[in-house]
Write an enzyme that holds these catalytic residues in place. Sequence first.
Site, PDB file in Angstrom:
ATOM      1  N   TYR A  36       0.857  -1.199   0.000  1.00  0.00           N
ATOM      2  CA  TYR A  36       0.000   0.000   0.000  1.00  0.00           C
ATOM      3  C   TYR A  36       0.886   1.240   0.000  1.00  0.00           C
ATOM      4  O   TYR A  36       1.930   1.252   0.666  1.00  0.00           O
ATOM      5  CB  TYR A  36      -0.932  -0.006   1.226  1.00  0.00           C
ATOM      6  CG  TYR A  36      -1.938  -1.142   1.118  1.00  0.00           C
ATOM      7  CD1 TYR A  36      -3.096  -0.994   0.365  1.00  0.00           C
ATOM      8  CD2 TYR A  36      -1.677  -2.378   1.683  1.00  0.00           C
ATOM      9  CE1 TYR A  36      -3.980  -2.048   0.203  1.00  0.00           C
ATOM     10  CE2 TYR A  36      -2.551  -3.443   1.519  1.00  0.00           C
ATOM     11  CZ  TYR A  36      -3.703  -3.268   0.774  1.00  0.00           C
ATOM     12  OH  TYR A  36      -4.567  -4.320   0.600  1.00  0.00           O
ATOM     13  N   CYS A 217       0.143   7.613 -10.616  1.00  0.00           N
ATOM     14  CA  CYS A 217      -0.077   6.584  -9.608  1.00  0.00           C
ATOM     15  C   CYS A 217      -1.545   6.167  -9.619  1.00  0.00           C
ATOM     16  O   CYS A 217      -2.439   7.005  -9.711  1.00  0.00           O
ATOM     17  CB  CYS A 217       0.312   7.119  -8.226  1.00  0.00           C
ATOM     18  SG  CYS A 217       0.334   5.825  -6.970  1.00  0.00           S
ATOM     19  N   GLU A 257       4.002   4.660 -10.847  1.00  0.00           N
ATOM     20  CA  GLU A 257       3.725   3.537  -9.963  1.00  0.00           C
ATOM     21  C   GLU A 257       2.250   3.166 -10.114  1.00  0.00           C
ATOM     22  O   GLU A 257       1.373   3.844  -9.575  1.00  0.00           O
ATOM     23  CB  GLU A 257       4.002   3.901  -8.522  1.00  0.00           C
ATOM     24  CG  GLU A 257       3.864   2.677  -7.651  1.00  0.00           C
ATOM     25  CD  GLU A 257       4.839   2.736  -6.534  1.00  0.00           C
ATOM     26  OE1 GLU A 257       5.983   2.314  -6.728  1.00  0.00           O
ATOM     27  OE2 GLU A 257       4.453   3.260  -5.502  1.00  0.00           O
ATOM     28  N   TYR A 259      -0.813  -0.051 -10.438  1.00  0.00           N
ATOM     29  CA  TYR A 259      -1.084  -1.408  -9.947  1.00  0.00           C
ATOM     30  C   TYR A 259      -2.453  -1.891 -10.368  1.00  0.00           C
ATOM     31  O   TYR A 259      -3.239  -1.104 -10.856  1.00  0.00           O
ATOM     32  CB  TYR A 259      -0.950  -1.458  -8.420  1.00  0.00           C
ATOM     33  CG  TYR A 259      -1.582  -0.299  -7.676  1.00  0.00           C
ATOM     34  CD1 TYR A 259      -2.908  -0.334  -7.261  1.00  0.00           C
ATOM     35  CD2 TYR A 259      -0.833   0.867  -7.398  1.00  0.00           C
ATOM     36  CE1 TYR A 259      -3.471   0.721  -6.569  1.00  0.00           C
ATOM     37  CE2 TYR A 259      -1.393   1.927  -6.701  1.00  0.00           C
ATOM     38  CZ  TYR A 259      -2.706   1.842  -6.287  1.00  0.00           C
ATOM     39  OH  TYR A 259      -3.265   2.894  -5.615  1.00  0.00           O
TER      40      TYR A 259
HETATM   41  P1  FDA Z   1      -6.853 -10.323  -2.946  1.00  0.00           P
HETATM   42  O1  FDA Z   1      -5.385 -10.329  -3.191  1.00  0.00           O
HETATM   43  O2  FDA Z   1      -7.379 -11.180  -1.827  1.00  0.00           O
HETATM   44  O3  FDA Z   1      -7.707 -10.496  -4.193  1.00  0.00           O
HETATM   45  C1  FDA Z   1      -7.372  -9.803  -5.402  1.00  0.00           C
HETATM   46  C2  FDA Z   1      -8.650  -9.699  -6.262  1.00  0.00           C
HETATM   47  O4  FDA Z   1      -9.072 -11.002  -6.644  1.00  0.00           O
HETATM   48  C3  FDA Z   1      -9.831  -9.068  -5.523  1.00  0.00           C
HETATM   49  O5  FDA Z   1     -10.460  -8.112  -6.390  1.00  0.00           O
HETATM   50  C4  FDA Z   1     -10.752 -10.231  -5.210  1.00  0.00           C
HETATM   51  O6  FDA Z   1     -12.121  -9.832  -5.153  1.00  0.00           O
HETATM   52  C5  FDA Z   1     -10.483 -11.127  -6.395  1.00  0.00           C
HETATM   53  N1  FDA Z   1     -10.756 -12.569  -6.133  1.00  0.00           N
HETATM   54  C6  FDA Z   1     -10.675 -13.240  -4.969  1.00  0.00           C
HETATM   55  N2  FDA Z   1     -11.006 -14.541  -5.145  1.00  0.00           N
HETATM   56  C7  FDA Z   1     -11.299 -14.697  -6.459  1.00  0.00           C
HETATM   57  C8  FDA Z   1     -11.689 -15.781  -7.264  1.00  0.00           C
HETATM   58  N3  FDA Z   1     -11.856 -17.004  -6.743  1.00  0.00           N
HETATM   59  N4  FDA Z   1     -11.896 -15.567  -8.577  1.00  0.00           N
HETATM   60  C9  FDA Z   1     -11.699 -14.333  -9.127  1.00  0.00           C
HETATM   61  N5  FDA Z   1     -11.334 -13.242  -8.415  1.00  0.00           N
HETATM   62  C10 FDA Z   1     -11.133 -13.429  -7.092  1.00  0.00           C
HETATM   63  N6  FDA Z   1      -4.366  -0.597  -2.986  1.00  0.00           N
HETATM   64  C11 FDA Z   1      -4.977   0.383  -2.278  1.00  0.00           C
HETATM   65  O7  FDA Z   1      -6.141   0.247  -1.928  1.00  0.00           O
HETATM   66  N7  FDA Z   1      -4.300   1.524  -1.943  1.00  0.00           N
HETATM   67  C12 FDA Z   1      -3.005   1.739  -2.280  1.00  0.00           C
HETATM   68  O8  FDA Z   1      -2.427   2.794  -1.945  1.00  0.00           O
HETATM   69  C13 FDA Z   1      -2.333   0.704  -3.022  1.00  0.00           C
HETATM   70  N8  FDA Z   1      -1.051   0.864  -3.419  1.00  0.00           N
HETATM   71  C14 FDA Z   1      -0.410  -0.131  -4.120  1.00  0.00           C
HETATM   72  C15 FDA Z   1       0.920   0.063  -4.528  1.00  0.00           C
HETATM   73  C16 FDA Z   1       1.556  -0.941  -5.258  1.00  0.00           C
HETATM   74  C17 FDA Z   1       2.986  -0.722  -5.729  1.00  0.00           C
HETATM   75  C18 FDA Z   1       0.856  -2.141  -5.563  1.00  0.00           C
HETATM   76  C19 FDA Z   1       1.539  -3.252  -6.365  1.00  0.00           C
HETATM   77  C20 FDA Z   1      -0.445  -2.325  -5.167  1.00  0.00           C
HETATM   78  C21 FDA Z   1      -1.100  -1.327  -4.439  1.00  0.00           C
HETATM   79  N9  FDA Z   1      -2.427  -1.490  -4.017  1.00  0.00           N
HETATM   80  C22 FDA Z   1      -3.042  -0.479  -3.330  1.00  0.00           C
HETATM   81  C23 FDA Z   1      -3.175  -2.760  -4.261  1.00  0.00           C
HETATM   82  C24 FDA Z   1      -3.030  -3.680  -3.000  1.00  0.00           C
HETATM   83  O9  FDA Z   1      -1.668  -4.076  -2.837  1.00  0.00           O
HETATM   84  C25 FDA Z   1      -3.852  -4.974  -3.112  1.00  0.00           C
HETATM   85  O10 FDA Z   1      -3.536  -5.637  -4.322  1.00  0.00           O
HETATM   86  C26 FDA Z   1      -5.364  -4.734  -3.066  1.00  0.00           C
HETATM   87  O11 FDA Z   1      -5.720  -4.105  -1.847  1.00  0.00           O
HETATM   88  C27 FDA Z   1      -6.138  -6.070  -3.152  1.00  0.00           C
HETATM   89  O12 FDA Z   1      -5.667  -6.898  -2.133  1.00  0.00           O
HETATM   90  P2  FDA Z   1      -6.682  -7.883  -1.361  1.00  0.00           P
HETATM   91  O13 FDA Z   1      -5.863  -8.724  -0.436  1.00  0.00           O
HETATM   92  O14 FDA Z   1      -7.811  -7.135  -0.782  1.00  0.00           O
HETATM   93  O15 FDA Z   1      -7.270  -8.769  -2.533  1.00  0.00           O
END
Ligand code: FDA
Length: 259
Positions: A36, A217, A257, A259
């Site tokens: 995050y 971003c 950045e 995602y």
């Molecule tokens: P999880 O990883 O559990 O699931 C991912 C997705 O898959 C979800 O949409 C879920 O509904 C879906 N899913 C689950 N089961 C499934 C199935 N059986 N079939 C199909 N789909 C399914 N986020 C944020 O909110 N604020 C931020 O500032 C940032 N910043 C950030 C920076 C960087 C560099 C990265 C790489 C990523 C972020 N993120 C972010 C994203 C964050 O890291 C994260 O990926 C999201 O919060 C989702 O994580 P979860 O654990 O909630 O979903």
Amino acid sequence: MFNSFRPISLLLSQPFVHFQGENPKKPGAPNTVRLYSIASTRYGDSFDGRTASLCVRRAVYYDPETGKEDPSKKGICSNFLCDSKPGDKIQITGPSGKIMLLPEDDPNATHIMIGTGTGVAPFRGYLRRMFMEDVPSFKFGGLAWLFLGVANTDSLLYDEEFTNYLQQYPENFRYDKALSREQKNKSGGKMYVQDRIEEYSDEIFKLLDDGAHIYFCGLKGMMLGIQDTLKRVAEQRGESWDQKLSQLKKNKQWHVEVY
Ligand code: FDA
Ligand code: A2P
């Protein structure tokens, strides 16, 4: 706003969040970490250096056939964070990554920030450093220009803070919104950040030529539309976007950045 987006007080650039429970994809193994972006500076929202803020969006899953929400497939970490209560323990590590650190060598520089949704997080930290904190080594006298893309007025993030900066520092701050489900672009489609970039392209290109930093971003998907727009604008100006982009990267003016 708290329903789908949750600002969480937790400086850093990007923390990894560890959270309890078993990894559903690997029974017996702990959950993996999620990343995050940090939405505060090293001083935190209470200026005592003891907190950091995150802006987290709940990941929900809609069944493509029924169109209904399926809670069994909801995002694990985002829901864990959004459902957490004051006092709950959350394990975090990091920060990692230097791409989105605000370059503070020139307090009079121009910073063009393009964000969608929670991608506003690092920019919110930059703007606090520029306009809210009293840091002797960084008296901001440059220009900060934020383009923020969200669905509608209700989903604007930190709007009050940004509107205050606009009133207090009109010479140093610009704030343009792209409200995709409330505004239309010139072709009648959804208003996206790339449409706002096109609208102000002459100014943006001039600022970049004068050394402005540009940051992106948020949604990975926006980069294709943004690059297409910038390429089209460059061509209309008789410039090569590929050359311009490689120069921006070489000069360390281009920060992405997504995602
Ligand atoms: P999880 O990883 O559990 O699931 C991912 C997705 O898959 C979800 O949409 C879920 O509904 C879906 N899913 C689950 N089961 C499934 C199935 N059986 N079939 C199909 N789909 C399914 N986020 C944020 O909110 N604020 C931020 O500032 C940032 N910043 C950030 C920076 C960087 C560099 C990265 C790489 C990523 C972020 N993120 C972010 C994203 C964050 O890291 C994260 O990926 C999201 O919060 C989702 O994580 P979860 O654990 O909630 O979903
Ligand atoms: P929309 O969802 O109306 O298509 P999110 O809330 O999912 O993080 O999205 C933030 C904003 O980014 C929304 O306004 C969303 O519009 C917009 N958006 C979605 N896809 C793109 C894209 N390809 N380019 C630019 N903006 C986008």
